[in-house]
Design an enzyme around this catalytic site. Structure first.
Site, PDB file in Angstrom:
ATOM      1  CG  ASP A   1      -7.605 -22.880 -12.310  1.00 49.67           C
ATOM      2  OD1 ASP A   1      -8.534 -23.286 -11.600  1.00 49.67           O
ATOM      3  OD2 ASP A   1      -6.739 -22.097 -11.905  1.00 49.67           O
TER       4      ASP A   1
ATOM      5  NE  ARG B   1     -13.578  -5.036  -0.566  1.00 51.63           N
ATOM      6  CZ  ARG B   1     -12.473  -5.539  -0.021  1.00 51.63           C
ATOM      7  NH1 ARG B   1     -12.510  -6.031   1.205  1.00 51.63           N
ATOM      8  NH2 ARG B   1     -11.339  -5.550  -0.688  1.00 51.63           N
TER       9      ARG B   1
END
Length: 396
Positions: free
Chosen positions: A145, A282
Protein backbone atom coordinates in the site's frame (compact mmCIF):
# COMPACT_ATOMS: atom_id res chain seq x y z
CA UNK A 1 -4.88 -19.50 -11.29
CA UNK A 2 -3.95 -16.63 -9.00
CA UNK A 3 -4.92 -16.42 -5.33
CA UNK A 4 -5.06 -12.95 -3.78
CA UNK A 5 -4.74 -12.77 0.01
CA UNK A 6 -5.38 -9.91 2.43
CA UNK A 7 -4.59 -11.20 5.92
CA UNK A 8 -5.10 -9.64 9.32
CA UNK A 9 -4.17 -11.01 12.73
CA UNK A 10 -7.36 -13.10 12.93
CA UNK A 11 -8.76 -13.05 9.39
CA UNK A 12 -7.92 -13.86 5.78
CA UNK A 13 -9.80 -12.29 2.88
CA UNK A 14 -9.15 -14.23 -0.30
CA UNK A 15 -10.12 -14.06 -3.96
CA UNK A 16 -9.36 -16.61 -6.68
CA UNK A 17 -8.78 -15.48 -10.26
CA UNK A 18 -8.76 -17.48 -13.47
CA UNK A 19 -5.79 -16.12 -15.42
CA UNK A 20 -6.12 -18.06 -18.69
CA UNK A 21 -6.29 -14.65 -20.35
CA UNK A 22 -3.33 -12.93 -18.68
CA UNK A 23 -4.49 -9.50 -19.81
CA UNK A 24 -8.00 -9.98 -18.44
CA UNK A 25 -8.07 -12.17 -15.30
CA UNK A 26 -11.56 -13.08 -14.07
CA UNK A 27 -12.40 -13.43 -10.38
CA UNK A 28 -14.28 -16.68 -9.81
CA UNK A 29 -14.41 -16.95 -6.02
CA UNK A 30 -14.47 -14.49 -3.13
CA UNK A 31 -14.15 -15.53 0.52
CA UNK A 32 -13.27 -14.86 4.13
CA UNK A 33 -11.76 -16.88 6.95
CA UNK A 34 -12.37 -15.15 10.26
CA UNK A 35 -12.06 -15.54 14.03
CA UNK A 36 -8.76 -17.37 13.52
CA UNK A 37 -7.27 -18.35 16.94
CA UNK A 38 -10.71 -17.76 18.56
CA UNK A 39 -13.02 -20.43 17.11
CA UNK A 40 -13.22 -20.05 13.36
CA UNK A 41 -15.48 -19.58 10.35
CA UNK A 42 -14.92 -19.77 6.60
CA UNK A 43 -17.29 -18.49 3.93
CA UNK A 44 -17.00 -17.94 0.19
CA UNK A 45 -19.13 -17.32 -2.88
CA UNK A 46 -18.72 -19.40 -6.02
CA UNK A 47 -20.99 -19.41 -9.08
CA UNK A 48 -23.73 -17.56 -7.21
CA UNK A 49 -23.80 -19.98 -4.29
CA UNK A 50 -22.58 -19.19 -0.78
CA UNK A 51 -20.65 -21.79 1.22
CA UNK A 52 -20.31 -21.39 5.00
CA UNK A 53 -18.38 -23.50 7.51
CA UNK A 54 -17.85 -23.24 11.25
CA UNK A 55 -14.50 -24.87 11.88
CA UNK A 56 -11.73 -24.71 14.48
CA UNK A 57 -8.98 -22.46 13.10
CA UNK A 58 -6.13 -22.32 15.62
CA UNK A 59 -3.81 -20.50 13.19
CA UNK A 60 -3.44 -19.14 9.64
CA UNK A 61 -1.84 -22.32 8.33
CA UNK A 62 -4.85 -24.45 9.35
CA UNK A 63 -7.18 -21.82 7.82
CA UNK A 64 -5.38 -21.81 4.47
CA UNK A 65 -5.21 -25.60 4.36
CA UNK A 66 -8.95 -25.81 5.08
CA UNK A 67 -9.73 -23.31 2.30
CA UNK A 68 -7.62 -25.23 -0.24
CA UNK A 69 -9.14 -28.57 0.80
CA UNK A 70 -12.63 -27.15 0.20
CA UNK A 71 -11.63 -25.80 -3.22
CA UNK A 72 -10.40 -29.27 -4.18
CA UNK A 73 -13.47 -30.99 -2.68
CA UNK A 74 -15.78 -28.75 -4.76
CA UNK A 75 -13.69 -29.31 -7.92
CA UNK A 76 -12.84 -25.63 -8.17
CA UNK A 77 -9.20 -26.70 -8.36
CA UNK A 78 -7.87 -30.23 -8.88
CA UNK A 79 -4.90 -29.72 -6.52
CA UNK A 80 -2.97 -26.87 -4.90
CA UNK A 81 -0.57 -26.71 -7.85
CA UNK A 82 -3.41 -25.31 -9.99
CA UNK A 83 -2.70 -22.06 -8.15
CA UNK A 84 0.62 -21.01 -9.62
CA UNK A 85 1.02 -17.74 -7.71
CA UNK A 86 -0.26 -15.92 -4.63
CA UNK A 87 -0.43 -12.14 -4.34
CA UNK A 88 -0.46 -10.61 -0.85
CA UNK A 89 -1.68 -7.20 0.17
CA UNK A 90 0.98 -5.81 2.52
CA UNK A 91 0.18 -2.48 4.14
CA UNK A 92 3.73 -1.24 4.78
CA UNK A 93 6.73 -1.93 2.57
CA UNK A 94 9.05 0.77 3.89
CA UNK A 95 10.82 2.31 0.90
CA UNK A 96 10.09 -0.53 -1.56
CA UNK A 97 8.72 1.24 -4.64
CA UNK A 98 6.87 -1.54 -6.48
CA UNK A 99 5.23 -4.94 -6.07
CA UNK A 100 7.92 -7.58 -5.61
CA UNK A 101 8.53 -11.32 -5.68
CA UNK A 102 8.90 -12.34 -2.03
CA UNK A 103 12.52 -13.33 -1.47
CA UNK A 104 14.38 -13.17 1.83
CA UNK A 105 15.30 -9.50 1.38
CA UNK A 106 11.69 -8.45 0.70
CA UNK A 107 10.41 -10.62 3.55
CA UNK A 108 12.93 -9.02 5.94
CA UNK A 109 11.77 -5.56 4.83
CA UNK A 110 8.15 -6.50 5.59
CA UNK A 111 9.24 -7.69 9.05
CA UNK A 112 11.28 -4.52 9.65
CA UNK A 113 8.19 -2.43 8.81
CA UNK A 114 6.16 -4.05 11.62
CA UNK A 115 7.18 -1.20 13.94
CA UNK A 116 5.58 1.22 11.43
CA UNK A 117 2.44 -0.90 10.89
CA UNK A 118 2.00 -3.00 14.05
CA UNK A 119 -1.73 -3.52 13.40
CA UNK A 120 -1.33 -4.66 9.80
CA UNK A 121 2.01 -6.20 8.80
CA UNK A 122 2.05 -9.10 11.32
CA UNK A 123 -1.02 -10.67 9.69
CA UNK A 124 0.63 -10.56 6.26
CA UNK A 125 3.82 -12.11 7.65
CA UNK A 126 1.89 -14.96 9.27
CA UNK A 127 -0.04 -15.62 6.04
CA UNK A 128 3.12 -15.60 3.90
CA UNK A 129 4.79 -18.12 6.22
CA UNK A 130 1.67 -20.31 6.22
CA UNK A 131 1.32 -20.36 2.42
CA UNK A 132 5.02 -21.15 2.00
CA UNK A 133 4.36 -24.33 4.00
CA UNK A 134 1.01 -25.31 2.45
CA UNK A 135 1.81 -24.30 -1.16
CA UNK A 136 5.58 -24.80 -1.53
CA UNK A 137 5.54 -24.58 -5.35
CA UNK A 138 3.56 -21.34 -5.64
CA UNK A 139 5.34 -18.09 -6.47
CA UNK A 140 4.64 -15.42 -3.86
CA UNK A 141 4.28 -11.70 -4.59
CA UNK A 142 3.92 -8.79 -2.15
CA UNK A 143 1.91 -5.74 -3.23
CA UNK A 144 2.42 -2.78 -0.93
CA UNK A 145 0.00 0.00 0.00
CA UNK A 146 3.00 2.29 0.47
CA UNK A 147 4.79 1.54 -2.83
CA UNK A 148 2.77 3.86 -5.08
CA UNK A 149 3.73 6.86 -2.95
CA UNK A 150 7.49 6.36 -3.26
CA UNK A 151 7.41 8.97 -6.04
CA UNK A 152 6.79 11.78 -3.52
CA UNK A 153 9.40 14.55 -3.58
CA UNK A 154 11.43 15.35 -0.47
CA UNK A 155 9.39 18.48 0.31
CA UNK A 156 6.27 16.30 0.36
CA UNK A 157 7.51 13.35 2.41
CA UNK A 158 9.75 15.05 4.99
CA UNK A 159 8.44 16.30 8.34
CA UNK A 160 9.83 19.48 9.91
CA UNK A 161 11.54 17.52 12.69
CA UNK A 162 15.27 16.87 13.24
CA UNK A 163 16.61 15.47 9.96
CA UNK A 164 18.33 12.71 11.93
CA UNK A 165 14.88 11.29 12.75
CA UNK A 166 14.44 10.61 9.04
CA UNK A 167 17.98 9.40 8.36
CA UNK A 168 18.29 7.18 11.44
CA UNK A 169 14.70 6.19 12.23
CA UNK A 170 12.81 6.43 8.93
CA UNK A 171 10.43 9.14 10.14
CA UNK A 172 8.75 10.39 6.95
CA UNK A 173 5.44 10.37 5.11
CA UNK A 174 4.86 6.96 3.49
CA UNK A 175 1.21 7.18 2.47
CA UNK A 176 -1.23 4.27 2.13
CA UNK A 177 -4.09 2.91 -0.05
CA UNK A 178 -1.51 2.86 -2.85
CA UNK A 179 -2.91 -0.30 -4.48
CA UNK A 180 -6.28 1.42 -4.80
CA UNK A 181 -4.72 4.60 -6.22
CA UNK A 182 -2.73 2.56 -8.73
CA UNK A 183 -5.93 0.87 -9.89
CA UNK A 184 -7.84 4.17 -10.12
CA UNK A 185 -5.04 5.79 -12.16
CA UNK A 186 -5.14 2.90 -14.66
CA UNK A 187 -8.95 2.89 -14.78
CA UNK A 188 -9.12 6.66 -15.31
CA UNK A 189 -6.60 6.42 -18.13
CA UNK A 190 -9.13 4.14 -19.87
CA UNK A 191 -12.19 6.22 -18.97
CA UNK A 192 -10.68 9.53 -20.09
CA UNK A 193 -8.77 7.97 -23.03
CA UNK A 194 -5.61 9.69 -21.85
CA UNK A 195 -2.14 8.18 -21.34
CA UNK A 196 -1.52 7.44 -17.67
CA UNK A 197 1.71 9.45 -17.63
CA UNK A 198 -0.26 12.57 -18.61
CA UNK A 199 -3.02 12.10 -16.04
CA UNK A 200 -3.63 14.66 -13.26
CA UNK A 201 -6.19 13.61 -10.65
CA UNK A 202 -7.33 14.22 -7.10
CA UNK A 203 -8.53 10.87 -5.76
CA UNK A 204 -10.55 10.59 -2.55
CA UNK A 205 -10.33 7.05 -1.15
CA UNK A 206 -13.00 7.36 1.51
CA UNK A 207 -13.74 4.20 3.45
CA UNK A 208 -13.60 3.54 7.19
CA UNK A 209 -9.95 4.40 6.68
CA UNK A 210 -9.70 7.42 4.39
CA UNK A 211 -7.06 9.29 2.44
CA UNK A 212 -6.79 11.67 -0.50
CA UNK A 213 -4.00 11.63 -3.08
CA UNK A 214 -2.80 14.12 -5.65
CA UNK A 215 -1.77 12.26 -8.81
CA UNK A 216 0.43 14.26 -11.21
CA UNK A 217 1.46 12.76 -14.54
CA UNK A 218 0.16 9.38 -13.38
CA UNK A 219 2.28 9.31 -10.20
CA UNK A 220 1.59 10.06 -6.57
CA UNK A 221 2.63 13.66 -5.97
CA UNK A 222 1.26 14.11 -2.45
CA UNK A 223 -1.05 12.21 -0.12
CA UNK A 224 -2.75 12.74 3.22
CA UNK A 225 -1.70 9.73 5.30
CA UNK A 226 1.77 9.88 6.78
CA UNK A 227 4.21 7.73 8.72
CA UNK A 228 1.14 5.71 9.68
CA UNK A 229 -2.49 5.55 8.48
CA UNK A 230 -3.54 7.77 11.41
CA UNK A 231 -2.59 11.02 9.67
CA UNK A 232 -4.53 13.13 7.18
CA UNK A 233 -8.29 13.47 6.76
CA UNK A 234 -10.85 12.57 9.41
CA UNK A 235 -11.95 8.92 9.18
CA UNK A 236 -14.46 6.48 10.64
CA UNK A 237 -12.62 5.96 13.93
CA UNK A 238 -9.29 7.77 13.31
CA UNK A 239 -8.70 11.41 14.10
CA UNK A 240 -6.58 12.34 11.10
CA UNK A 241 -4.34 15.38 11.62
CA UNK A 242 -4.28 16.93 15.09
CA UNK A 243 -1.93 19.19 17.04
CA UNK A 244 0.76 16.72 18.25
CA UNK A 245 0.76 18.41 21.68
CA UNK A 246 -2.73 17.02 22.30
CA UNK A 247 -1.17 13.61 22.96
CA UNK A 248 1.01 14.75 25.88
CA UNK A 249 -1.77 17.00 27.18
CA UNK A 250 -4.35 14.18 27.28
CA UNK A 251 -1.85 11.72 28.77
CA UNK A 252 -1.62 14.08 31.74
CA UNK A 253 -5.33 14.94 31.83
CA UNK A 254 -6.54 11.32 31.69
CA UNK A 255 -3.55 9.75 33.46
CA UNK A 256 -3.01 7.39 30.51
CA UNK A 257 0.17 6.38 28.70
CA UNK A 258 0.97 7.32 25.09
CA UNK A 259 -0.07 3.97 23.64
CA UNK A 260 -3.54 4.24 25.20
CA UNK A 261 -4.05 7.78 23.86
CA UNK A 262 -2.81 6.66 20.43
CA UNK A 263 -5.28 3.78 20.57
CA UNK A 264 -8.10 6.27 21.27
CA UNK A 265 -6.97 8.36 18.28
CA UNK A 266 -7.03 5.21 16.11
CA UNK A 267 -10.19 3.50 17.35
CA UNK A 268 -12.39 5.99 19.21
CA UNK A 269 -12.02 9.22 17.22
CA UNK A 270 -13.12 10.44 13.78
CA UNK A 271 -16.85 10.12 13.05
CA UNK A 272 -17.26 7.88 16.10
CA UNK A 273 -15.46 10.31 18.38
CA UNK A 274 -17.20 13.49 17.25
CA UNK A 275 -20.68 11.95 17.11
CA UNK A 276 -20.22 9.75 20.17
CA UNK A 277 -22.50 7.26 18.40
CA UNK A 278 -21.25 5.61 15.20
CA UNK A 279 -18.36 5.35 12.76
CA UNK A 280 -20.67 4.23 9.94
CA UNK A 281 -21.33 6.95 7.38
CA UNK A 282 -24.81 5.52 6.71
CA UNK A 283 -25.73 6.20 10.35
CA UNK A 284 -24.10 9.62 10.22
CA UNK A 285 -25.88 10.85 7.07
CA UNK A 286 -29.17 9.28 8.22
CA UNK A 287 -28.90 11.06 11.56
CA UNK A 288 -27.88 14.31 9.88
CA UNK A 289 -31.14 14.47 7.94
CA UNK A 290 -33.14 13.68 11.06
CA UNK A 291 -31.66 16.77 12.68
CA UNK A 292 -29.31 14.94 15.07
CA UNK A 293 -26.81 17.57 16.26
CA UNK A 294 -24.11 15.00 17.07
CA UNK A 295 -24.17 13.57 13.56
CA UNK A 296 -24.32 17.08 12.05
CA UNK A 297 -21.17 18.02 13.95
CA UNK A 298 -19.35 14.92 12.74
CA UNK A 299 -20.41 15.19 9.09
CA UNK A 300 -19.68 18.92 8.86
CA UNK A 301 -16.14 18.39 10.16
CA UNK A 302 -15.53 15.31 7.96
CA UNK A 303 -16.60 17.04 4.75
CA UNK A 304 -14.75 20.28 5.55
CA UNK A 305 -11.44 18.51 6.22
CA UNK A 306 -11.79 16.53 2.99
CA UNK A 307 -12.60 19.68 1.01
CA UNK A 308 -9.61 21.51 2.51
CA UNK A 309 -7.23 18.81 1.27
CA UNK A 310 -8.82 18.77 -2.19
CA UNK A 311 -8.22 22.54 -2.47
CA UNK A 312 -4.63 22.10 -1.32
CA UNK A 313 -4.01 19.42 -3.94
CA UNK A 314 -5.81 21.41 -6.64
CA UNK A 315 -3.23 24.13 -6.04
CA UNK A 316 -0.44 21.61 -6.70
CA UNK A 317 -2.00 20.73 -10.07
CA UNK A 318 -2.90 24.29 -11.09
CA UNK A 319 -5.24 24.46 -14.08
CA UNK A 320 -4.50 20.91 -15.22
CA UNK A 321 -6.97 18.80 -13.25
CA UNK A 322 -8.38 15.97 -15.37
CA UNK A 323 -10.78 14.88 -12.67
CA UNK A 324 -11.72 14.48 -9.03
CA UNK A 325 -12.53 10.86 -8.17
CA UNK A 326 -14.44 9.43 -5.21
CA UNK A 327 -13.77 5.78 -4.41
CA UNK A 328 -13.90 3.12 -1.63
CA UNK A 329 -16.95 2.37 0.53
CA UNK A 330 -18.01 5.91 1.43
CA UNK A 331 -16.71 7.57 -1.73
CA UNK A 332 -18.45 5.07 -4.00
CA UNK A 333 -21.76 4.87 -2.17
CA UNK A 334 -22.48 7.94 -0.03
CA UNK A 335 -24.38 10.38 -2.25
CA UNK A 336 -24.57 13.09 0.41
CA UNK A 337 -20.93 12.85 1.52
CA UNK A 338 -19.83 13.48 -2.07
CA UNK A 339 -22.33 16.32 -2.42
CA UNK A 340 -21.36 18.06 0.83
CA UNK A 341 -17.63 17.86 0.06
CA UNK A 342 -18.09 19.26 -3.45
CA UNK A 343 -20.29 22.09 -2.16
CA UNK A 344 -17.37 23.21 0.02
CA UNK A 345 -15.16 23.81 -3.06
CA UNK A 346 -16.42 27.14 -4.52
CA UNK A 347 -13.01 28.03 -5.97
CA UNK A 348 -13.09 25.05 -8.33
CA UNK A 349 -16.35 25.96 -10.15
CA UNK A 350 -17.67 22.41 -9.92
CA UNK A 351 -21.25 21.82 -10.99
CA UNK A 352 -22.87 18.67 -9.62
CA UNK A 353 -25.53 16.83 -11.59
CA UNK A 354 -27.75 15.68 -8.72
CA UNK A 355 -29.54 13.07 -10.82
CA UNK A 356 -26.24 11.49 -11.86
CA UNK A 357 -24.93 11.65 -8.30
CA UNK A 358 -27.96 9.68 -7.10
CA UNK A 359 -28.27 7.07 -9.87
CA UNK A 360 -26.91 3.53 -9.57
CA UNK A 361 -23.87 2.58 -11.65
CA UNK A 362 -21.46 -0.17 -12.66
CA UNK A 363 -17.69 0.47 -12.62
CA UNK A 364 -17.91 4.26 -12.71
CA UNK A 365 -20.13 7.26 -13.35
CA UNK A 366 -19.78 11.00 -13.87
CA UNK A 367 -21.45 13.05 -11.15
CA UNK A 368 -20.56 16.47 -12.58
CA UNK A 369 -22.60 18.24 -15.24
CA UNK A 370 -21.18 19.01 -18.72
CA UNK A 371 -20.81 22.67 -17.63
CA UNK A 372 -18.55 21.82 -14.68
CA UNK A 373 -15.00 23.20 -15.02
CA UNK A 374 -13.65 19.97 -13.52
CA UNK A 375 -14.95 16.47 -14.18
CA UNK A 376 -16.03 14.58 -11.05
CA UNK A 377 -16.55 10.82 -10.98
CA UNK A 378 -17.40 7.98 -8.62
CA UNK A 379 -15.27 4.94 -9.50
CA UNK A 380 -15.40 1.51 -7.89
CA UNK A 381 -11.92 0.50 -6.80
CA UNK A 382 -10.65 -3.06 -7.20
CA UNK A 383 -7.52 -3.64 -5.16
CA UNK A 384 -7.72 -7.42 -5.57
CA UNK A 385 -7.67 -7.14 -9.36
CA UNK A 386 -4.69 -4.78 -9.15
CA UNK A 387 -2.83 -7.26 -6.93
CA UNK A 388 -3.73 -10.07 -9.35
CA UNK A 389 -2.41 -8.12 -12.36
CA UNK A 390 0.86 -7.26 -10.60
CA UNK A 391 1.23 -10.90 -9.55
CA UNK A 392 0.69 -12.09 -13.14
CA UNK A 393 3.21 -9.57 -14.49
CA UNK A 394 5.88 -10.63 -12.00
CA UNK A 395 5.40 -14.39 -12.37
CA UNK A 396 4.51 -15.03 -16.04
Amino acid sequence: MILVVNAGSSSIKFRLFNDLDKSNPIDILDGLAERITVDGAVSFKYEGKKYEYNVELPNHEVAIKFILDKLIELNIISNVDDINAVGFRVVHGGTISKSSIIDQKVFDTIKDAVKLAPLHNPGAITAIEAIEKVMPKAKLVACFDTAYHQTLAEEQYLYAVPYSWYKEHGVRKYGFHGISYQYIAEKMSEVLAKPKDQLNLIVCHLGNGASITCIKNGKSFDTTMGLTPLAGVMMGTRSGDIDPSIIEYMCKELQLDVSKITNILNKESGLLGLSGKSSDMRDVTGGYFKGDEDYKRALNKYTQVSADYIIRFANLLGHNIDGIVFTAGVGENSIHTRQFILEKLPLLDIEIDNAKNEESYGDYKYISSPNSKIKVLAVRTNEELMICKDTINLTK
